[in-house]
Design a protein around this motif. Structure first.
Motif, PDB file in Angstrom:
ATOM      1  N   PRO A  57      21.575 -10.488   0.418  1.00 28.07           N
ATOM      2  CA  PRO A  57      21.019 -10.507   1.602  1.00 28.07           C
ATOM      3  C   PRO A  57      19.712 -11.252   1.770  1.00 28.07           C
ATOM      4  CG  PRO A  57      21.408  -8.273   0.757  1.00 28.07           C
ATOM      5  CD  PRO A  57      21.802  -9.216  -0.209  1.00 28.07           C
ATOM      6  N   TRP A  58      19.438 -11.695   2.787  1.00 28.63           N
ATOM      7  CA  TRP A  58      18.557 -12.846   2.856  1.00 28.63           C
ATOM      8  C   TRP A  58      16.891 -12.289   2.582  1.00 28.63           C
ATOM      9  CZ3 TRP A  58      14.401 -12.264   5.960  1.00 28.63           C
ATOM     10  CH2 TRP A  58      14.365 -11.400   7.501  1.00 28.63           C
ATOM     11  N   GLU A  59      16.797 -10.775   2.750  1.00 28.35           N
ATOM     12  CA  GLU A  59      15.614 -10.184   2.529  1.00 28.35           C
ATOM     13  C   GLU A  59      15.374 -10.326   1.069  1.00 28.35           C
ATOM     14  OE1 GLU A  59      17.617  -8.233   6.103  1.00 28.35           O
ATOM     15  OE2 GLU A  59      18.304  -9.015   4.394  1.00 28.35           O
ATOM     16  N   GLN A  60      16.164 -10.460   0.245  1.00 26.00           N
ATOM     17  CA  GLN A  60      16.201 -10.564  -1.347  1.00 26.00           C
ATOM     18  C   GLN A  60      15.694 -11.956  -1.655  1.00 26.00           C
ATOM     19  OE1 GLN A  60      19.293  -8.695  -2.943  1.00 26.00           O
ATOM     20  NE2 GLN A  60      18.725  -6.655  -1.977  1.00 26.00           N
ATOM     21  N   ILE A  61      15.686 -12.994  -0.864  1.00 29.51           N
ATOM     22  CA  ILE A  61      15.553 -14.420  -1.313  1.00 29.51           C
ATOM     23  C   ILE A  61      13.952 -14.780  -1.041  1.00 29.51           C
ATOM     24  CG2 ILE A  61      16.256 -16.628  -0.755  1.00 29.51           C
ATOM     25  CD1 ILE A  61      18.376 -14.563  -1.980  1.00 29.51           C
ATOM     26  N   GLN A  62      13.842 -15.708  -2.038  1.00 31.09           N
ATOM     27  CA  GLN A  62      12.255 -16.108  -1.749  1.00 31.09           C
ATOM     28  C   GLN A  62      12.015 -17.159  -0.413  1.00 31.09           C
ATOM     29  OE1 GLN A  62      14.250 -16.082  -4.601  1.00 31.09           O
ATOM     30  NE2 GLN A  62      13.197 -14.354  -5.187  1.00 31.09           N
ATOM     31  N   ILE A  63      11.156 -16.879  -0.037  1.00 25.78           N
ATOM     32  CA  ILE A  63      10.635 -17.313   1.333  1.00 25.78           C
ATOM     33  C   ILE A  63      11.020 -18.883   1.288  1.00 25.78           C
ATOM     34  CG2 ILE A  63       8.656 -17.960   3.073  1.00 25.78           C
ATOM     35  CD1 ILE A  63       7.926 -15.011   2.538  1.00 25.78           C
ATOM     36  N   PRO A  64      10.391 -19.890   0.318  1.00 24.73           N
ATOM     37  CA  PRO A  64      10.723 -21.138   0.504  1.00 24.73           C
ATOM     38  C   PRO A  64      12.205 -21.427   0.666  1.00 24.73           C
ATOM     39  CG  PRO A  64       8.830 -20.634  -1.136  1.00 24.73           C
ATOM     40  CD  PRO A  64       9.524 -19.302  -0.810  1.00 24.73           C
ATOM     41  N   LEU A  65      12.872 -20.781  -0.147  1.00 22.84           N
ATOM     42  CA  LEU A  65      14.382 -21.059  -0.065  1.00 22.84           C
ATOM     43  C   LEU A  65      15.036 -20.897   1.441  1.00 22.84           C
ATOM     44  CD1 LEU A  65      15.636 -19.427  -3.448  1.00 22.84           C
ATOM     45  CD2 LEU A  65      15.129 -21.823  -3.036  1.00 22.84           C
ATOM     46  N   LEU A  66      14.339 -19.916   1.941  1.00 21.01           N
ATOM     47  CA  LEU A  66      14.754 -19.617   3.317  1.00 21.01           C
ATOM     48  C   LEU A  66      14.346 -20.936   4.382  1.00 21.01           C
ATOM     49  CD1 LEU A  66      14.211 -15.890   3.433  1.00 21.01           C
ATOM     50  CD2 LEU A  66      16.561 -16.945   3.214  1.00 21.01           C
ATOM     51  N   GLU A  67      12.993 -20.964   4.197  1.00 21.31           N
ATOM     52  CA  GLU A  67      12.220 -21.871   5.213  1.00 21.31           C
ATOM     53  C   GLU A  67      12.846 -23.280   4.976  1.00 21.31           C
ATOM     54  OE1 GLU A  67       7.609 -20.290   5.375  1.00 21.31           O
ATOM     55  OE2 GLU A  67       8.069 -21.354   3.552  1.00 21.31           O
ATOM     56  N   ASP A  68      13.151 -23.769   3.759  1.00 27.15           N
ATOM     57  CA  ASP A  68      13.622 -25.140   3.437  1.00 27.15           C
ATOM     58  C   ASP A  68      15.386 -25.131   3.635  1.00 27.15           C
ATOM     59  OD1 ASP A  68      11.252 -25.748   2.876  1.00 27.15           O
ATOM     60  OD2 ASP A  68      11.749 -25.654   0.496  1.00 27.15           O
ATOM     61  N   GLY A  69      15.810 -23.918   4.170  1.00 22.77           N
ATOM     62  CA  GLY A  69      17.142 -24.163   4.514  1.00 22.77           C
ATOM     63  C   GLY A  69      18.353 -24.113   3.226  1.00 22.77           C
ATOM     64  N   VAL A  70      17.691 -23.769   1.934  1.00 25.47           N
ATOM     65  CA  VAL A  70      18.637 -23.941   0.734  1.00 25.47           C
ATOM     66  C   VAL A  70      19.537 -22.696   0.757  1.00 25.47           C
ATOM     67  CG1 VAL A  70      18.420 -23.614  -1.822  1.00 25.47           C
ATOM     68  CG2 VAL A  70      16.661 -25.150  -0.737  1.00 25.47           C
ATOM     69  N   TYR A  71      19.151 -21.498   1.163  1.00 25.94           N
ATOM     70  CA  TYR A  71      20.063 -20.194   1.153  1.00 25.94           C
ATOM     71  C   TYR A  71      21.082 -20.522   2.039  1.00 25.94           C
ATOM     72  CZ  TYR A  71      21.208 -15.436   2.462  1.00 25.94           C
ATOM     73  OH  TYR A  71      22.014 -14.608   2.868  1.00 25.94           O
ATOM     74  N   GLN A  72      20.797 -21.211   3.192  1.00 24.61           N
ATOM     75  CA  GLN A  72      21.820 -21.415   4.319  1.00 24.61           C
ATOM     76  C   GLN A  72      22.584 -22.255   4.127  1.00 24.61           C
ATOM     77  OE1 GLN A  72      18.400 -21.023   4.675  1.00 24.61           O
ATOM     78  NE2 GLN A  72      17.709 -20.535   6.571  1.00 24.61           N
ATOM     79  N   ARG A  73      22.287 -23.350   3.495  1.00 24.81           N
ATOM     80  CA  ARG A  73      23.139 -24.679   3.096  1.00 24.81           C
ATOM     81  C   ARG A  73      23.950 -24.302   2.041  1.00 24.81           C
ATOM     82  NH1 ARG A  73      22.717 -27.762  -1.106  1.00 24.81           N
ATOM     83  NH2 ARG A  73      20.676 -27.073  -1.691  1.00 24.81           N
ATOM     84  N   VAL A  74      23.798 -23.566   1.069  1.00 29.58           N
ATOM     85  CA  VAL A  74      24.580 -23.126  -0.292  1.00 29.58           C
ATOM     86  C   VAL A  74      25.675 -22.311   0.354  1.00 29.58           C
ATOM     87  CG1 VAL A  74      24.891 -21.492  -2.109  1.00 29.58           C
ATOM     88  CG2 VAL A  74      22.725 -23.252  -2.158  1.00 29.58           C
ATOM     89  N   HIS A  75      25.217 -21.252   1.186  1.00 28.63           N
ATOM     90  CA  HIS A  75      26.530 -20.525   1.856  1.00 28.63           C
ATOM     91  C   HIS A  75      27.348 -21.411   2.511  1.00 28.63           C
ATOM     92  CE1 HIS A  75      23.727 -17.345   0.590  1.00 28.63           C
ATOM     93  NE2 HIS A  75      24.861 -16.712   0.117  1.00 28.63           N
ATOM     94  N   ALA A  76      26.844 -22.099   3.637  1.00 26.93           N
ATOM     95  CA  ALA A  76      27.305 -23.297   4.464  1.00 26.93           C
ATOM     96  C   ALA A  76      28.494 -24.067   3.536  1.00 26.93           C
ATOM     97  CB  ALA A  76      26.713 -23.976   5.517  1.00 26.93           C
ATOM     98  N   GLU A  77      27.936 -24.613   2.751  1.00 24.67           N
ATOM     99  CA  GLU A  77      28.713 -25.390   1.781  1.00 24.67           C
ATOM    100  C   GLU A  77      30.049 -24.798   1.344  1.00 24.67           C
ATOM    101  OE1 GLU A  77      26.043 -27.025  -1.139  1.00 24.67           O
ATOM    102  OE2 GLU A  77      25.582 -28.591   0.327  1.00 24.67           O
ATOM    103  N   MET A  78      29.777 -23.529   0.659  1.00 28.99           N
ATOM    104  CA  MET A  78      30.866 -22.406   0.447  1.00 28.99           C
ATOM    105  C   MET A  78      31.868 -21.915   1.302  1.00 28.99           C
ATOM    106  SD  MET A  78      29.238 -20.304  -2.634  1.00 28.99           S
ATOM    107  CE  MET A  78      28.073 -19.463  -1.622  1.00 28.99           C
TER     108      MET A  78
END
Length: 106
Positions: A57-78
């Motif tokens: 869940p995004w609530e458990q992810i560090q803010i910079p990874l969300l702000e920079d789109g890393v979390y979103q990109r990793v899931h989209a690539e998969m």
């Protein structure tokens, strides 16, 4: 003694959350807070576990990874659909944290 699949899945979810934290740390220590081979390795491990137990869940992810789109990109690539972060809430939390840090500076 049989394998407790529920406990195994829970352990994998906990490890996945830890890997996201490790990725955040690795980015902070990468040259110019960019990306490194260690980041690549951590993302591969994140992908492997995500495909087994689903997205963290995004609530458990560090803010910079969300702000920079890393979390979103990793899931989209998969091709894994993760609940999109509430970026308004992320920005509010970031402002709150930055304000608290500023208040602590001498």
């Amino acid at each position: 003694m049989g394998i407790d699949v529920d406990r195994l899945a829970e352990a994998a979810r906990e490890e996945l959350t830890s890997l996201w934290h490790d990725l955040h740390e690795a980015r902070m220590h990468a040259y110019s807070s960019g990306w490194s081979m260690k980041c690549d390795s951590l993302v591969e491990r994140i992908r492997s576990l995500t495909l087994l137990v689903g997205p963290t869940p995004w609530e458990q992810i560090q803010i910079p990874l969300l702000e920079d789109g890393v979390y979103q990109r990793v899931h989209a690539e998969m091709g894994v659909e993760a609940q999109p972060p509430d970026m308004q809430r992320v920005n509010e939390l970031s402002a709150l944290i930055n304000g608290q840090a500023e208040a602590l500076r001498p």
